[in-house]
Design an enzyme around this catalytic site. Structure first.
Site, PDB file in Angstrom:
ATOM      1  CD  GLU A 169      -2.345   2.470  -4.044  1.00 51.49           C
ATOM      2  OE1 GLU A 169      -2.809   3.628  -4.104  1.00 51.49           O
ATOM      3  OE2 GLU A 169      -2.834   1.578  -3.314  1.00 51.49           O
ATOM      4  CG  HIS A 170      -0.176   6.023  -1.070  1.00 52.21           C
ATOM      5  ND1 HIS A 170      -0.839   7.126  -0.599  1.00 52.21           N
ATOM      6  CD2 HIS A 170      -1.080   5.003  -1.005  1.00 52.21           C
ATOM      7  CE1 HIS A 170      -2.085   6.799  -0.265  1.00 52.21           C
ATOM      8  NE2 HIS A 170      -2.239   5.502  -0.490  1.00 52.21           N
TER       9      HIS A 170
ATOM     10  CD  GLU B  83       2.081  10.209  -0.513  1.00 56.89           C
ATOM     11  OE1 GLU B  83       1.022   9.549  -0.485  1.00 56.89           O
ATOM     12  OE2 GLU B  83       2.100  11.451  -0.575  1.00 56.89           O
TER      13      GLU B  83
ATOM     14  CD  GLU C 207      -5.667   4.963   2.314  1.00 54.13           C
ATOM     15  OE1 GLU C 207      -6.378   4.178   1.654  1.00 54.13           O
ATOM     16  OE2 GLU C 207      -4.530   5.327   1.941  1.00 54.13           O
TER      17      GLU C 207
ATOM     18  CG  HIS D  29      -1.939   1.056   1.243  1.00 54.79           C
ATOM     19  ND1 HIS D  29      -2.658   1.370   2.368  1.00 54.79           N
ATOM     20  CD2 HIS D  29      -2.377   1.909   0.279  1.00 54.79           C
ATOM     21  CE1 HIS D  29      -3.494   2.354   2.089  1.00 54.79           C
ATOM     22  NE2 HIS D  29      -3.335   2.698   0.829  1.00 54.79           N
TER      23      HIS D  29
END
Length: 1012
Positions: A107-108, A180, A205, A104
């Protein structure tokens, strides 16, 4: 973006909450499909790829071309179809070994700059340099997917170049990882005396994601049902484990997973395949050699006996019944991965409020699984639910399924294959992703017609086929998990304590040199975030690439059944007929308005005429694609203080079923069943539970509705219908011991709503269907009641507004709008207290209606403020998952943030953003990029089913839309500064603020805030 598994129920799927079913445009030319079938041959070499399969999929009007890259082994699937909205995606198998969130965070981070495009955040910058119809990235449980779509060939090549470079050649800078992913940083980075805290976009998040009890439960189901490998961990990252991830581990994860040999490329649409392959080969794959990726997910070892676990979550303050918040499900692993008796047994039992999360078939993992259960039950009823599941399975094995139930499901597959989605390519890539990820055949998965045919043949040859499968997969399946989750009053406190201990452990391990380095790195990151970025390396379209005119949609309006206007829009709907009706709420008494959403939700679920609610549900599935009723508050395009209120009824069906569909509507309108008290209670509980579950995921929307409540007359009604007031009302209704008083309100609402007064209809269908449609709609309307034949004068607060004339139209649709000349906008600040670890913040400002020239400038300004100021301040510096500005059709300018660690600081950022806009510190290039981004939304594809909908609902003609388009093109620098000063500056007295989030000491001391 983290997705804890994309759900696929059989061959039907959902995308972003909306139906994204596959559909074939048989009416349109199929030249792309035909060209591909004739053009490509197995064994043919094309730009470093070899064609391995060419297959026609006639039920979806496409040709599938499978290829493999010669030197790397990368797989490519191209679906040629006559669709202008072309899509690309690349996916990598990314199975994590722990819950640190490596896939994850990666991905950012790969989207933060690459070798060819080293500027900071090229992904977000391309949103303003493109006419893309979709751009995003997703981390699932065991793969990461990077899709985009666009209708412009040049744009496709630009975006493909950026995506390829990001995926295969990212910079992966340490500061980007810190921003991030996660970092230790001083609360105030410029003051080393302030405490060290955890920061980072993904960290926040995931803290926000796990405030959602449904997500917590779904994650535990997957982790405990598949405990032996990657599914036992959280691919998105557990907030308590994310701080264990290092920058080096991230770089290593990229090196081992983001390789062409571990990649699957997907292209869709009518652009030439050769150009795609040439660009992919030259810009990426030619620079790699084949490796053997060790990323395969092993099979889960089957259990020899069932298992059970209990977990905890935070209490839901919005859920009905504080003592009935336990969730239970029974899940079965399906050995070879291939309703509703469970509804009757579980929902109708009255034990719970709704099905448990992830109910049904889940195909997002290597082996699929099936879950069924309930939420909102008392803990003492756990065993009762388990017994009901077992008993239901026994009944199915003994009696089988009703023939009509099976036919209804097969009909649902047929109609969803024909129903058209504007995001067809996106639906396809998400549908096949999991199967393809584990080396399944994605082309076979698309052959829905042949799958249905095989299924029918199995039933024909063996009438007990389904009963035997139920016995095999469920009754005799020892790989069975029973999971229950109950609220713990101390849950949030314990999570906070664990985070505090984690932070303390990290800080205590630091040497003085480490702390100095953290301080310096914080200053360095702050300086980088504040530094203007040169994005000139990125490809970009020009404003001149935007089409100057919109294609006009021809609609005709005629009167049916005497005096009811019906809008007819001829479209290539592939044999499906779309019917809508809008009924005004102008005469409804004020005390009944809060119950309109509930009325809409239950109207098509309570039974009608001679059908009880089960029989009605069966007929709806057998004859239609669904019947829906939704309340609408429609702003006027010319006046902020004028709006239309009503309910939209919508449905669609195959042409052969039109008489049946209209008969169902007729029975619902004329003979609805409002005496099913027990089933009504069930529906109320389900409605309340769904609203409560939705708040953590859409907190920014609830904050926006509340912040705009007192700015325009429509605002209060929008809050009543869809805001926190509605959530809390449904909680109180669900807790009532005597629900009869609410049930008695339904016939009173019906009297004002389900009649021909203030009624209009709309139909989208093919030309061949129109004569049949006209007769059916006329017959339906003649069954409806009406107050009197003579035309009644409008109430004093209602003004009549005829629809504008235009090509192919007659001015027959008169909208009856509510106006309030005495309305005075007033400021309001509301803080909804929730035990969330993050905030949802919104500030709304009253500006200008759609038809005003200032509206175009404000729309460009919202995009400009998002891209050039708010993204940096709220996401990069503040660590929120998202934030920005937007302008509604009704003229409300909204600044917002999502999953935000800050609240009052974010409100200060909103003020700074307005000052920035007023100062005019932006260039012509910035304005051009904002225009591109706005036009990407304005020119988003519209499905044949929705053509003419703006005209039908809002009375918005193509001429008015074209005039607005020209206003957008004409926006200048001075216009943006002017509207900033006129509306956001001096006009800021007419603003509202709302916040959903934890207790806040500074707000609690401020008497201008209302605490709820």
């Amino acid at each position: 973006m983290w997705r804890s598994g994309w759900r696929t129920r059989g061959v039907l799927w959902r995308l972003s909450g909306r139906s994204a079913s596959l559909g074939a445009w048989r009416w349109a030319s199929t030249t792309a499909c035909e060209r591909a079938l004739l053009r490509y041959r197995v064994g043919e070499k094309i730009h470093g790829f070899t064609v391995s399969q060419v297959t026609s999929v006639p039920e979806l009007t496409l040709t599938a071309v499978k290829l493999s890259h010669d030197s790397t082994g990368a797989q490519h699937l191209h679906l040629a179809r006559e669709d202008r909205n072309n899509l690309f995606s690349v996916q990598f198998r990314t199975a994590p070994a722990d819950s640190s969130g490596a896939p994850h965070v990666l991905e950012h981070t790969v989207l933060c700059g690459s070798q060819r495009y080293p500027c900071r955040d090229p992904f977000f910058k391309m949103l303003n340099r493109s006419l893309s119809t979709f751009m995003n990235a997703f981390t699932a449980s065991d793969y990461t997917l990077y899709p985009f779509s666009t209708q412009n060939p040049k744009d496709f090549q630009n975006l493909l170049s950026v995506y390829l470079d990001a995926a295969f050649f990212p910079c992966l800078r340490e500061l980007d990882f810190c921003q991030e992913g996660w970092r230790l940083e001083h609360e105030d980075p410029s003051d080393p005396q302030t405490p060290l805290v955890f920061k980072g976009v993904v960290f926040n998040e995931m803290k926000g994601a796990f405030t959602d009890n449904e997500r917590i439960f779904s994650q535990h189901v997957q982790s405990r049902l598949l405990p032996d490998h990657t599914y036992s961990v959280v691919s998105g990252g557990d907030p308590l484990c994310i701080p264990d991830l290092t920058w080096e581990q991230l770089r290593q994860f990229h090196a081992t997973h983001y390789h062409p040999s571990n990649a699957r490329f997907f292209t869709y649409g009518n652009f030439p395949l050769e150009q795609h392959l040439k660009q992919i080969h030259e810009e990426a794959l030619s620079k790699f050699q084949r490796i053997k990726p060790r990323t395969a997910v092993p099979a889960q070892k089957p259990w020899d006996k069932p298992r059970e676990f209990q977990v905890t979550c935070a209490p839901d303050s919005l859920a009905a019944g504080s003592s009935e918040q336990t969730t239970i499900s029974v899940s079965f692993l399906l050995p070879d991965g291939p309703n509703s008796p469970f509804y009757k047994a579980l929902i109708e039992s009255g034990l719970g409020t709704d099905f448990s999360p992830d109910v049904g078939y889940n195909g997002c993992t290597r082996e699929a699984y099936f879950s069924v259960g309930l939420q909102g039950i008392a803990e003492k009823d756990i065993q009762t639910v388990r017994d009901l599941v077992d008993r239901t399975l026994d009944d199915i094995i003994e009696k089988g399924f009703e023939d009509d139930r099976i036919e209804a499901l097969l009909h649902k597959i047929e109609i969803q294959m024909k129903h058209q989605s504007v995001s067809f390519g996106l639906a396809l890539t998400s549908y096949i992703a999991s199967c393809w990820n584990h080396d399944g055949d994605p082309v076979e998965l698309l052959k829905l017609g042949s799958q249905v045919a095989r299924f029918r043949k199995c039933l024909e040859e063996n009438p007990k086929f389904l009963q035997e499968k139920v016995k095999q997969y469920f009754k005799n399946n020892q790989h069975k998990l029973t999971l229950s989750m109950k609220p713990d009053d101390k849950y949030s406190e314990k999570q906070m304590q664990l985070e505090t201990e984690k932070l303390k452990q990290k800080v205590n391990s630091l040497s003085p040199e480490d702390k100095q380095q953290i301080y310096e790195k914080g200053l360095e990151l702050q300086a980088q975030q504040s530094q203007p970025q040169d994005a000139s390396c990125l490809p970009a379209l020009k404003v001149s690439d935007i089409e100057p005119r919109i294609p006009f949609t021809e609609v005709e309006v005629a009167l049916a059944a005497g005096d009811t206007p019906v809008q007819y829009c001829t479209q290539p709907t592939n044999g499906v007929i779309y019917f809508r009706a809008f009924s005004s709420l102008n005469t409804l008494p004020e005390e009944l308005r809060p119950y309109v959403p509930l009325f809409c939700n239950v109207l098509t679920k309570l039974g009608c005429g001679g059908l009880d609610y089960r029989e009605l549900a069966q007929q709806v599935d057998l004859k239609t694609g669904g019947l829906a009723a939704t309340p609408h508050v429609l702003p006027d395009d010319s006046h902020l203080d004028t709006y239309e209120q009503g309910v939209l009824f919508s449905s669609f069906c195959l042409d052969r079923n039109l008489p049946d569909m209209m008969h169902l509507w007729s029975e619902i309108f004329n003979n609805p069943c409002f005496d099913e008290e027990e089933h009504f209670r069930v529906l109320v509980k389900m409605t309340a539970q769904e609203l409560s579950n939705g708040v953590p995921d859409a907190g920014h929307l609830y904050a926006s509705i509340r912040a705009g409540r007192m700015l325009v007359p429509a605002g209060d009604l929008q809050e009543t219908f869809g805001g926190m007031d509605q959530v809390r009302l449904m909680k109180s209704v669900a807790e009532m011991t005597d629900i009869k008083p609410i049930l008695r309100k339904l016939p009173r609402i019906k009297k004002h709503l389900l009649n021909c007064d203030n009624f209009r209809c709309s139909v989208n269908a093919t030309p061949q269907q129109m004569s049949q449609v006209e007769n059916s709609v006329d017959s339906f309307l003649r069954t409806l009641s009406r107050s009197k034949k003579e035309r009644k004068p409008a109430p004093p607060h209602v003004v009549e507004k005829p629809a504008p004339k235009g090509p192919g139209r007659h001015s027959l649709v008169t909208r009856k709008l509510v106006t309030d000349p005495t309305f005075k906008p007033c400021p309001m600040k509301t803080h909804f207290l929730f035990p969330f670890p993050v905030n949802y913040v919104a500030e709304c400002i009253r500006t200008a209606p759609y038809a005003a020239p200032a509206h175009a400038s404000l729309k460009i300004l919202a995009r400009l403020m998002t891209a050039k100021f708010l993204h940096t301040e709220i996401r990069e510096k503040g660590g929120a998952y998202g934030g920005g500005a937007r302008l509604s059709y009704g003229g409300i300018f909204t600044l917002y943030s999502y999953r935000d660690p800050h609240s009052t600081e974010t409100l200060q950022s909103f003020l700074k953003a307005i000052d920035w806009a007023k100062s005019g510190r932006f260039t012509q290039q910035d304005i051009n990029e904002a225009k591109l981004s706005v036009f990407a939304a304005v020119d988003a594809p519209v499905a044949p089913s929705d053509k003419g909908l703006d005209c039908f609902l809002y009375g918005l003609s193509d001429e008015v839309k074209q005039a607005h388009r020209e206003q957008l093109f004409a926006v200048r620098h001075e216009d943006l500064v002017d509207v900033s000063n006129r509306y956001l500056g001096a006009g800021r007295s007419t603003h509202g603020v709302a916040l959903l989030g934890p207790d806040n000491a500074s707000i609690a001391k401020d008497p201008s805030w209302v605490i709820r």
